[in-house]
Design a protein around this motif. Sequence first.
Motif, PDB file in Angstrom:
ATOM      1  N   GLY A 108       0.895  -1.455  -0.023  1.00  0.00           N
ATOM      2  CA  GLY A 108       0.019   0.111  -0.253  1.00  0.00           C
ATOM      3  C   GLY A 108       0.566   1.606   0.344  1.00  0.00           C
ATOM      4  N   ILE A 109       2.447   1.197   0.512  1.00  0.00           N
ATOM      5  CA  ILE A 109       2.844   2.589   1.391  1.00  0.00           C
ATOM      6  C   ILE A 109       3.783   2.592  -0.464  1.00  0.00           C
ATOM      7  N   ARG A 110       3.711   1.088  -0.985  1.00  0.00           N
ATOM      8  CA  ARG A 110       4.670   1.309  -2.525  1.00  0.00           C
ATOM      9  C   ARG A 110       3.513   2.170  -3.494  1.00  0.00           C
ATOM     10  N   ALA A 111       2.436   2.001  -3.258  1.00  0.00           N
ATOM     11  CA  ALA A 111       0.921   2.251  -4.639  1.00  0.00           C
ATOM     12  C   ALA A 111       0.746   3.568  -3.924  1.00  0.00           C
ATOM     13  N   VAL A 112       1.082   3.988  -2.598  1.00  0.00           N
ATOM     14  CA  VAL A 112       0.111   5.414  -2.263  1.00  0.00           C
ATOM     15  C   VAL A 112       1.272   6.201  -2.691  1.00  0.00           C
ATOM     16  N   SER A 113       2.868   5.869  -2.490  1.00  0.00           N
ATOM     17  CA  SER A 113       3.839   6.776  -3.376  1.00  0.00           C
ATOM     18  C   SER A 113       4.568   6.626  -4.831  1.00  0.00           C
ATOM     19  N   ALA A 114       3.678   6.068  -5.478  1.00  0.00           N
ATOM     20  CA  ALA A 114       3.738   5.815  -6.350  1.00  0.00           C
ATOM     21  C   ALA A 114       2.793   7.047  -7.834  1.00  0.00           C
ATOM     22  N   ALA A 121      10.823  12.499   6.452  1.00  0.00           N
ATOM     23  CA  ALA A 121       9.598  12.410   4.626  1.00  0.00           C
ATOM     24  C   ALA A 121       8.006  11.952   5.202  1.00  0.00           C
ATOM     25  N   MET A 122       7.392  12.939   4.454  1.00  0.00           N
ATOM     26  CA  MET A 122       5.710  12.095   4.089  1.00  0.00           C
ATOM     27  C   MET A 122       4.982  12.405   3.288  1.00  0.00           C
ATOM     28  N   THR A 123       4.030  11.316   2.994  1.00  0.00           N
ATOM     29  CA  THR A 123       2.906  11.283   2.294  1.00  0.00           C
ATOM     30  C   THR A 123       1.576  11.025   2.197  1.00  0.00           C
ATOM     31  N   GLY A 124       0.607  10.975   2.005  1.00  0.00           N
ATOM     32  CA  GLY A 124      -0.802  10.295   2.643  1.00  0.00           C
ATOM     33  C   GLY A 124      -1.645   9.875   1.725  1.00  0.00           C
ATOM     34  N   CYS A 125      -2.795   9.290   1.697  1.00  0.00           N
ATOM     35  CA  CYS A 125      -3.834   9.223   1.540  1.00  0.00           C
ATOM     36  C   CYS A 125      -4.809   9.338   1.932  1.00  0.00           C
ATOM     37  N   GLY A 126      -5.908   9.067   1.430  1.00  0.00           N
ATOM     38  CA  GLY A 126      -7.453   9.578   1.759  1.00  0.00           C
ATOM     39  C   GLY A 126      -7.997  10.024   1.193  1.00  0.00           C
ATOM     40  N   ASP A 127      -9.023  11.056   1.796  1.00  0.00           N
ATOM     41  CA  ASP A 127      -9.651  12.058   1.172  1.00  0.00           C
ATOM     42  C   ASP A 127      -9.065  13.367   1.407  1.00  0.00           C
ATOM     43  N   VAL A 128      -8.593  13.366   2.402  1.00  0.00           N
ATOM     44  CA  VAL A 128      -7.451  14.638   2.603  1.00  0.00           C
ATOM     45  C   VAL A 128      -5.770  14.154   3.184  1.00  0.00           C
ATOM     46  N   SER A 129      -5.022  14.945   3.458  1.00  0.00           N
ATOM     47  CA  SER A 129      -3.943  14.522   3.837  1.00  0.00           C
ATOM     48  C   SER A 129      -2.930  15.699   4.403  1.00  0.00           C
ATOM     49  N   TRP A 130      -2.432  16.004   5.715  1.00  0.00           N
ATOM     50  CA  TRP A 130      -1.690  16.898   5.890  1.00  0.00           C
ATOM     51  C   TRP A 130      -0.473  17.407   5.913  1.00  0.00           C
ATOM     52  N   GLU A 183     -13.608   6.011  11.761  1.00  0.00           N
ATOM     53  CA  GLU A 183     -13.459   5.672   9.927  1.00  0.00           C
ATOM     54  C   GLU A 183     -12.548   6.336   9.894  1.00  0.00           C
ATOM     55  N   PRO A 184     -11.408   6.635   9.453  1.00  0.00           N
ATOM     56  CA  PRO A 184     -10.485   7.407   9.362  1.00  0.00           C
ATOM     57  C   PRO A 184     -10.257   8.194   7.667  1.00  0.00           C
ATOM     58  N   ASP A 185     -10.221   9.183   7.954  1.00  0.00           N
ATOM     59  CA  ASP A 185     -10.660   9.193   6.251  1.00  0.00           C
ATOM     60  C   ASP A 185      -8.953  10.020   6.304  1.00  0.00           C
ATOM     61  N   VAL A 186      -8.079   9.846   6.812  1.00  0.00           N
ATOM     62  CA  VAL A 186      -6.855  10.271   6.168  1.00  0.00           C
ATOM     63  C   VAL A 186      -5.604   8.790   7.287  1.00  0.00           C
ATOM     64  N   CYS A 187      -5.068   8.526   6.247  1.00  0.00           N
ATOM     65  CA  CYS A 187      -3.631   8.132   6.555  1.00  0.00           C
ATOM     66  C   CYS A 187      -2.166   9.100   5.825  1.00  0.00           C
ATOM     67  N   LEU A 188      -1.567   9.484   6.969  1.00  0.00           N
ATOM     68  CA  LEU A 188      -0.884   9.944   6.740  1.00  0.00           C
ATOM     69  C   LEU A 188       0.718   9.160   7.128  1.00  0.00           C
ATOM     70  N   ILE A 189       1.671   9.643   6.302  1.00  0.00           N
ATOM     71  CA  ILE A 189       2.917   7.912   5.476  1.00  0.00           C
ATOM     72  C   ILE A 189       3.979   8.983   5.666  1.00  0.00           C
ATOM     73  N   ASN A 190       5.045   8.839   7.223  1.00  0.00           N
ATOM     74  CA  ASN A 190       6.085   9.176   7.162  1.00  0.00           C
ATOM     75  C   ASN A 190       7.155   7.760   7.249  1.00  0.00           C
ATOM     76  N   ARG A 191       7.975   8.663   6.455  1.00  0.00           N
ATOM     77  CA  ARG A 191       8.764   8.052   6.211  1.00  0.00           C
ATOM     78  C   ARG A 191      10.666   7.998   6.785  1.00  0.00           C
ATOM     79  N   TYR A 192      11.236   7.370   7.584  1.00  0.00           N
ATOM     80  CA  TYR A 192      12.269   8.042   8.057  1.00  0.00           C
ATOM     81  C   TYR A 192      13.351   6.930   7.298  1.00  0.00           C
ATOM     82  N   ARG A 193      14.600   7.529   7.435  1.00  0.00           N
ATOM     83  CA  ARG A 193      16.101   7.355   7.046  1.00  0.00           C
ATOM     84  C   ARG A 193      16.682   7.793   8.030  1.00  0.00           C
TER      85      ARG A 193
END
Length: 218
Positions: free
Chosen positions: A41-47, A65-74, A118-128
């Motif tokens: 899912g992370i791969r699909a969203v970040s593509a 670094a961030m991305t997100g999915c859903g109706d909105v994102s931060w 029922e979440p309307d957003v998933c914020l995805i954080n990536r930490y190196r």
Amino acid sequence: MPDLFTDQDVLSAPGEPEQLGPGAFLFRQYATPLAGELLDGIRAVSALSPFRQMMTPGGRRMSAAMTGCGDVSWVTDRRGYRYSEVDPETGKPWPAMPPAFSGLARDVAERAGFAGFEPDVCLINRYRPGARMGLHQDKDEQDLQWPVVSVSLGLPAILLWGGLKRGGSPARLRLEHGDVLVWGGEDRLRYHGIAPVPDGRCDATGHVRFNLTFRRAR
Ligand code: MD3
Ligand code: FE
């Protein structure tokens, strides 16, 4: 006759959370069986909406670094923090939330006593390695009655969690691949952050830690 069902087995029964506060629950390893699907899912969203290091209103670039999915994102930029229906990098709506994401968030929230999440957003954080997140509150969401659900994947990290006011030294909690946290009720506005992520290697993600945070923003 040996007793096969020892106290140890009972204590480590899957799905039993550790309670960290009146509304805060840690489900160790809860997401481990779903990690493959979550990483897909992370791969699909970040593509569609690539990871990016956003600027804080103060003009510093975030190390995570961030991305997100859903109706909105931060999002954050020089104008401030907010939820946006459009990804400012692509000019398009955020990718849809993968079903594996929303199902996990709903189920674990219910186990923590927050039925109907029922979440309307998933914020995805990536930490190196070396990336961190300073102490902050999550309070840009409209209805703070809903919890935040967080899923850790990849390299371990230390979660810093403080009180409801700034100041004092925060408690430290090591988060590992598959760990899930639910923060609601009285704990919803706790200050929290992530200490600089140590280098390491994880079979699932390599030299990276991901964190998914599910919220109800609107
Ligand atoms: C919510 N992320 O994205 S999540 C964030 O691991 C964020 O990437 C961190 O903080 C990360 O906003 C930590 C876990 C978390 C911990 C404590 C909380 C979320 C919380 C306390 C109150 C509300
Ligand atoms: Fe946060």
